[in-house]
Design an enzyme around this catalytic site. Sequence first.
Site, PDB file in Angstrom:
ATOM      1  N   SER A  40       0.762  -1.203  -0.090  1.00 33.11           N
ATOM      2  CA  SER A  40      -0.146   0.025  -0.168  1.00 33.11           C
ATOM      3  C   SER A  40       0.937   1.318  -0.048  1.00 33.11           C
ATOM      4  CB  SER A  40      -0.759   0.221   1.316  1.00 33.11           C
ATOM      5  OG  SER A  40      -1.261   1.359   1.444  1.00 33.11           O
ATOM      6  N   TYR A  75      -1.445  -1.116  11.016  1.00 33.56           N
ATOM      7  CA  TYR A  75      -1.892  -1.325   9.782  1.00 33.56           C
ATOM      8  C   TYR A  75      -0.913  -1.111   8.759  1.00 33.56           C
ATOM      9  CZ  TYR A  75      -3.580  -1.110   4.905  1.00 33.56           C
ATOM     10  OH  TYR A  75      -3.616  -1.384   3.732  1.00 33.56           O
ATOM     11  N   LYS A 120       2.200  -3.637   6.521  1.00 28.47           N
ATOM     12  CA  LYS A 120       2.481  -3.646   5.341  1.00 28.47           C
ATOM     13  C   LYS A 120       4.124  -3.442   5.334  1.00 28.47           C
ATOM     14  CE  LYS A 120      -1.353  -4.144   3.381  1.00 28.47           C
ATOM     15  NZ  LYS A 120      -1.759  -5.539   2.670  1.00 28.47           N
TER      16      LYS A 120
HETATM   17  O1  LIG Z   1     -14.946  10.284   5.251  1.00 26.27           O
HETATM   18  C1  LIG Z   1     -14.157  10.576   4.778  1.00 26.27           C
HETATM   19  C2  LIG Z   1     -13.274   9.960   4.354  1.00 26.27           C
HETATM   20  C3  LIG Z   1     -11.963  10.562   3.904  1.00 26.27           C
HETATM   21  N1  LIG Z   1     -11.867  11.825   3.695  1.00 26.27           N
HETATM   22  C4  LIG Z   1     -10.850  12.213   2.984  1.00 26.27           C
HETATM   23  O2  LIG Z   1     -10.596  11.793   1.872  1.00 26.27           O
HETATM   24  C5  LIG Z   1      -9.261  11.733   1.552  1.00 26.27           C
HETATM   25  C6  LIG Z   1      -9.048  10.229   1.281  1.00 26.27           C
HETATM   26  O3  LIG Z   1      -9.344   9.249   2.374  1.00 26.27           O
HETATM   27  P1  LIG Z   1      -9.118   7.639   2.401  1.00 26.27           P
HETATM   28  O4  LIG Z   1      -9.727   7.370   3.886  1.00 26.27           O
HETATM   29  O5  LIG Z   1     -10.113   7.248   1.329  1.00 26.27           O
HETATM   30  O6  LIG Z   1      -7.864   7.290   2.011  1.00 26.27           O
HETATM   31  P2  LIG Z   1      -6.259   7.588   2.517  1.00 26.27           P
HETATM   32  O7  LIG Z   1      -5.534   8.272   1.453  1.00 26.27           O
HETATM   33  O8  LIG Z   1      -6.429   8.396   3.802  1.00 26.27           O
HETATM   34  O9  LIG Z   1      -5.822   6.200   2.976  1.00 26.27           O
HETATM   35  C7  LIG Z   1      -5.988   5.244   2.145  1.00 26.27           C
HETATM   36  O10 LIG Z   1      -4.868   4.941   1.304  1.00 26.27           O
HETATM   37  C8  LIG Z   1      -3.664   5.021   1.866  1.00 26.27           C
HETATM   38  C9  LIG Z   1      -2.599   5.009   0.722  1.00 26.27           C
HETATM   39  O11 LIG Z   1      -2.524   6.071   0.312  1.00 26.27           O
HETATM   40  C10 LIG Z   1      -3.499   3.833   2.699  1.00 26.27           C
HETATM   41  O12 LIG Z   1      -3.647   2.572   2.015  1.00 26.27           O
HETATM   42  C11 LIG Z   1      -4.758   3.838   3.566  1.00 26.27           C
HETATM   43  O13 LIG Z   1      -4.745   2.549   4.493  1.00 26.27           O
HETATM   44  C12 LIG Z   1      -5.923   3.781   3.092  1.00 26.27           C
HETATM   45  O14 LIG Z   1      -7.042   4.145   3.992  1.00 26.27           O
HETATM   46  C13 LIG Z   1      -8.370  12.241   2.560  1.00 26.27           C
HETATM   47  O15 LIG Z   1      -8.281  13.583   2.405  1.00 26.27           O
HETATM   48  C14 LIG Z   1      -9.481  12.293   3.674  1.00 26.27           C
HETATM   49  O16 LIG Z   1      -9.213  13.207   4.574  1.00 26.27           O
HETATM   50  C15 LIG Z   1     -12.880  12.717   3.991  1.00 26.27           C
HETATM   51  O17 LIG Z   1     -12.871  13.903   3.838  1.00 26.27           O
HETATM   52  N2  LIG Z   1     -14.069  12.128   4.531  1.00 26.27           N
END
Ligand SMILES: O=c1ccn([C@@H]2O[C@H](COP(=O)(O)OP(=O)(O)O[C@H]3O[C@H](CO)[C@H](O)[C@H](O)[C@H]3O)[C@@H](O)[C@H]2O)c(=O)[nH]1
Length: 734
Positions: free
Chosen positions: A139, A163, A167
């Site tokens: 990831s 988590y 990885k």
């Molecule tokens: O309810 C939500 C969920 C997310 N976000 C925002 O959306 C974006 C994406 O968030 P995600 O949770 O979908 O993804 P992340 O990039 O934070 O994390 C994901 O991608 C990562 C790799 O980049 C890791 O693999 C991690 O475990 C996985 O959850 C972020 O800016 C987050 O702050 C919101 O505003 N509201």
Amino acid sequence: MGETIQHGGGAQEIVLVTGGAGYIGSHTVVELLQQGYFVVIVDNLYNSAEECVNRVRELVGDRSQFLAFHKADICDTLQLDAVFRKYKTSAVVHFAGLKAVGESVAEPLKYYKNNVAGTLNLLECMKKYDCKKLVFSSSATVYGQPKSVPCMEDFPLQAANPYGRTKLFIEEILNDLYESDKTWRIIMLRYFNPVGAHPSGRIGEDPAGIPNNLMPFVEQVAVGRRKELSVFGKDYPTRDGTGIRDYIHVLDLAAGHVAALRKLAVTPDIGCEPYNLGTGRGTSVLEMVAAFEKASGKKIPLRISDRRPGDCAEVFGSTKKAEEELGWKAKLSIEDMCRDQWRWACKNPWGYREHYAAEAHKSAPSAGETEAGLVKQEQESEPDRSKGDAETQAKEATKTALQGRQVVPVRSTDAQKGEGKSGSPSARMADKRGSVPARKLTKSATVGRCDFTSGQDSVVRVQGKPEKGSCIRKGVEENVQAHGKRQGDVVSNMGNPMRGTSTNGHFRDQRRKNGSTTSGAGNVTSALPRSLSIGPGTGTHKDRCPLMSNRSGSAERRPKVQTAAGSSVREFAHEVTNDILFQMTTPHSRVSIPALIYHGVMSGRAQDVMMLSDACNSGWIEAVVGAPRAVPPKVPCRSTIIGSNDLSLGTRNGLHHAFPLHKSKSMEFSGMSSPLNGLHHAFPLPKGKGFERSVSARHPARFICETMHVRSHMVGLFQKAIDKTPAATSHLCA
Ligand SMILES: O=c1ccn([C@@H]2O[C@H](COP(=O)(O)OP(=O)(O)O[C@H]3O[C@H](CO)[C@H](O)[C@H](O)[C@H]3O)[C@@H](O)[C@H]2O)c(=O)[nH]1
């Protein structure tokens, strides 16, 4: 050793895919099958559904003959070994693992065990069977908070949570493995943000509980399961202030795995190499929401919240290495991702659970009418959030999705009421897998329908009048608000009393499967009436079964009374409770669990109905009384506890601390006593009063409790609730 698969005159390459029933795994399996591989899925179904595998088969048509599925856990060496022994596996694509960041912080050992120890098991098996080609699902989380973007594969690695560390550790382990034995060929794929679904809408992401990630959450807002999206921070130094990520279509990811496998096949000295799988483009939260709104025609209500701890402003990857060395490049756009995700959402607003509900209801004689009414009601009550063709299309799609099942998602207005406080009990109630907000019915509702292995159907129908503005969910919520955490109001999901054969920790998988498998049910359901009505005014149930109000004495001492159906009272009780419990413990249990909760909570008679079990999985305990650990210990409790599985008062839910079982004489309990659930502190079940010795070799206490005690008891409780609160039946939801 091992089986070589012959196809088209030549041997087919056998690829073992761990976690192949999951989101990225299933899409990759489709791609692999279409590319001519023989695929062996190993999945423990912990966070996935066998229905997904069925749909993969359906999607690949004839090629499904080259797919084998094994429900096995990579942590179980014997299971894994058996699979390797059976198939001459040439390569492994390893997805299996837990992936919820928050959960990993709360339960790091679980993550290290499943992800790291599970991978070690897998590697040992691979080594033993001389299968040394591996594509590992890593990831972009291993970049932690990158100092710059785009992330390059040679960036320093770090992880912000357990988590992420799993990885990272696995990557390190793989590097060491290769250093120790240069015959290994390993590719580690670092995914960015997977989005979208198969264009057919048949497979997609089905997260358990509250989605962690952006797009599954957006999707659930769009289908009315959640009120609004919290945007985590609008003050980042980005073009619109929201976080920027590299979203990639899951189909592109799947293609990336096939490219990696091909690379391994032709590059003996590849070593242990990481590759980014992303698009190389960053998209903000607001841009993603806008794209989804456009694709769905749905307005996504937003609430700007604080930044989420640990989030970065901007993460996207360089795809240069994958393009040059794997010959792979993401092709699909943000629009494609949103369109496909919406199609999946429309067809499966409750994920794979739809399938089980539909299965259970598809041939119900009265279902058509009720269903039509509910669908109509759904449409009429849907607020006009958007206009034009897209809306019509969306409604049509939703309507189509609702066909064939009787239980429909709560109206968005109801959902909003329940979601005002994201951490509220009612919100959690709706969030948990398997617990779905119920809705009012118009005239009558078929509480459930069972297709037992015997081939017989039975229907429990509850009749009542509609009461405007009521629904179970609202009722529970109001009750909780009004009374706080009342001990007597604890009403929870049963585990799975019908199984009778499974072991600790598999409740969810079993529940999800139980739409089609009802192990343990056959012996007592053979005489099931085809249709059974329970409800005020019918009189039939009580007349037939006088022991329903008799809660004292053992089952043996109860009188043998012939029922109208010709079976003994005990048999009849078993039949009925089987029916009820079956509905309560299967994926379509959302029908009857809320009904019972309603009866208990709204009628003020919840003290008589305390069903505790499997609480941490079901969420019903939390739903009604709040977090179990918050329950003050040693609260006097007059309730009857009906539990039926090993986690009934599990250590995981802390309930064994809350209830002084051994001191409460008025309590009755059924269930297995085991160190796992803490019940061995409370009382030695097999010797307890009212428990018979086993006739079941596997789970003595459980068998007895369920068949001789709990089931007849359940009938009584159910009937009493109905008798005493006739008005309540009008709210029984379907
Ligand atoms: O309810 C939500 C969920 C997310 N976000 C925002 O959306 C974006 C994406 O968030 P995600 O949770 O979908 O993804 P992340 O990039 O934070 O994390 C994901 O991608 C990562 C790799 O980049 C890791 O693999 C991690 O475990 C996985 O959850 C972020 O800016 C987050 O702050 C919101 O505003 N509201």
